[in-house]
Design a protein around this motif. Sequence first.
Motif, short mmCIF file in Angstrom:
data_model
loop_
_atom_site.label_atom_id
_atom_site.label_comp_id
_atom_site.label_asym_id
_atom_site.label_seq_id
_atom_site.Cartn_x
_atom_site.Cartn_y
_atom_site.Cartn_z
N THR A 154 -7.60 -24.24 -28.80
CA THR A 154 -7.80 -25.17 -29.90
C THR A 154 -9.29 -25.44 -30.05
O THR A 154 -10.06 -25.34 -29.09
CB THR A 154 -7.07 -26.50 -29.64
N VAL A 165 -12.54 -31.44 -37.96
CA VAL A 165 -11.79 -30.20 -38.18
C VAL A 165 -11.06 -29.87 -36.89
O VAL A 165 -11.68 -29.81 -35.82
CB VAL A 165 -12.72 -29.02 -38.56
N ARG A 166 -9.77 -29.66 -36.98
CA ARG A 166 -8.96 -29.22 -35.84
C ARG A 166 -8.27 -27.92 -36.23
O ARG A 166 -7.66 -27.83 -37.29
CB ARG A 166 -7.93 -30.27 -35.45
N ASP A 167 -8.38 -26.94 -35.37
CA ASP A 167 -7.81 -25.63 -35.67
C ASP A 167 -7.42 -24.96 -34.36
O ASP A 167 -7.70 -25.47 -33.27
CB ASP A 167 -8.83 -24.78 -36.43
N SER A 168 -6.79 -23.82 -34.46
CA SER A 168 -6.41 -23.05 -33.28
C SER A 168 -6.71 -21.58 -33.53
O SER A 168 -6.85 -21.14 -34.68
CB SER A 168 -4.93 -23.24 -32.94
N PHE A 169 -6.84 -20.83 -32.45
CA PHE A 169 -7.09 -19.40 -32.57
C PHE A 169 -6.63 -18.70 -31.30
O PHE A 169 -6.45 -19.33 -30.25
CB PHE A 169 -8.58 -19.11 -32.82
N LYS A 179 -14.87 -17.96 -36.56
CA LYS A 179 -14.26 -19.09 -37.27
C LYS A 179 -15.36 -19.76 -38.09
O LYS A 179 -16.38 -20.17 -37.56
CB LYS A 179 -13.64 -20.09 -36.30
N TYR A 181 -16.14 -22.69 -41.26
CA TYR A 181 -15.57 -23.85 -41.94
C TYR A 181 -16.60 -24.51 -42.84
O TYR A 181 -17.80 -24.53 -42.53
CB TYR A 181 -15.08 -24.90 -40.93
N ALA A 190 -11.04 -24.22 -44.42
CA ALA A 190 -11.41 -23.03 -43.66
C ALA A 190 -11.74 -21.91 -44.62
O ALA A 190 -11.02 -21.67 -45.60
CB ALA A 190 -10.27 -22.62 -42.74
#
Length: 311
Positions: A154, A165-169, A179, A181, A190
């Motif tokens: 995360t 911003v919260r994201d996952s990869f 990534k 943004y 994104a």
Amino acid sequence: MRRILLLVVALILATPATAVAQDDRARSVQLIAQGNQASDTGDFRGALEAYRDAYEVSRDPAILYRIGLTYENLSNYQLAREHLELYLRAEPDAPYAARVKSKIENLRGHEASLQAAVRVETTPPGARVWIDTDTGRPAGVTPVRIPVGPGAHTVLIRKSGFDDVRDSFDAQKSETVLKSYTLHGEEPVAETPTPPEAQEPEAVAETVVIDPATIGRHTPVRVGPSLGLAVLGWVSIGAGWALIVTSGVTSQVFGVSKTVVGATFFGGVGIAATGAYLLWFRDYSPELPPAAARVLQATPPQRIVGIGLQF
């Protein structure tokens, strides 16, 4: 005799200052124990968080060693190498420095061929980035390349005046995930990243790790005495003082011989000193359970007995 009495009094008066340091050591030991337990169950991310918190409390360089091994367990070879290098910088005369240097070279080879990473870019730049955690030090400031272990992760991005911003990869071995943004005051958007081969090379901010300037030679983390030893220590101090006072009274009031008075006095000093040793000076660190370390399959396991950690 008066000098000895003043020395004992000074030892007792030093208790408040010692108690503060003892509280920090106790907190650090508690965190290390949590990290050890997490490592033993395979929760290396939880172990890493506990070890880093312990280092923030005590600044004990030995914890850097534990952090390095934990990063290795997470297949993050770059951060494992960097933290072991920080450990050697803080403890250049460590008994097993040669073995640590050998492991660093081993990690360097795996870093070159297997290290996964994520590159985070933001518009505008200058945002702080956390990987797999919402607390503690950020891993870097955009634009930044952050080494990670293979698997799911995360990312949290924060910049003053903009929404988080919260994201996952997912990252694979030897892969650098890009990534990108755009930060907004309402909802982060994104962007589709430009293929890496079409980008112009640019300077990459280095990953933020523990600041080497804050590392010095620190008192090792020590485990406090058990309840039984603590009671024994205070009883010894009380009994010792009682004998010291008794020696003075019997000498002046009852006219006891100097030999008996001296034996009583020095016996009291010895008993009181024993209690002080049990409470504040004995090193209980060997009782701390060792950190679990999953050694690379290509490297035969070894154990550094003096540090109590697998290597």
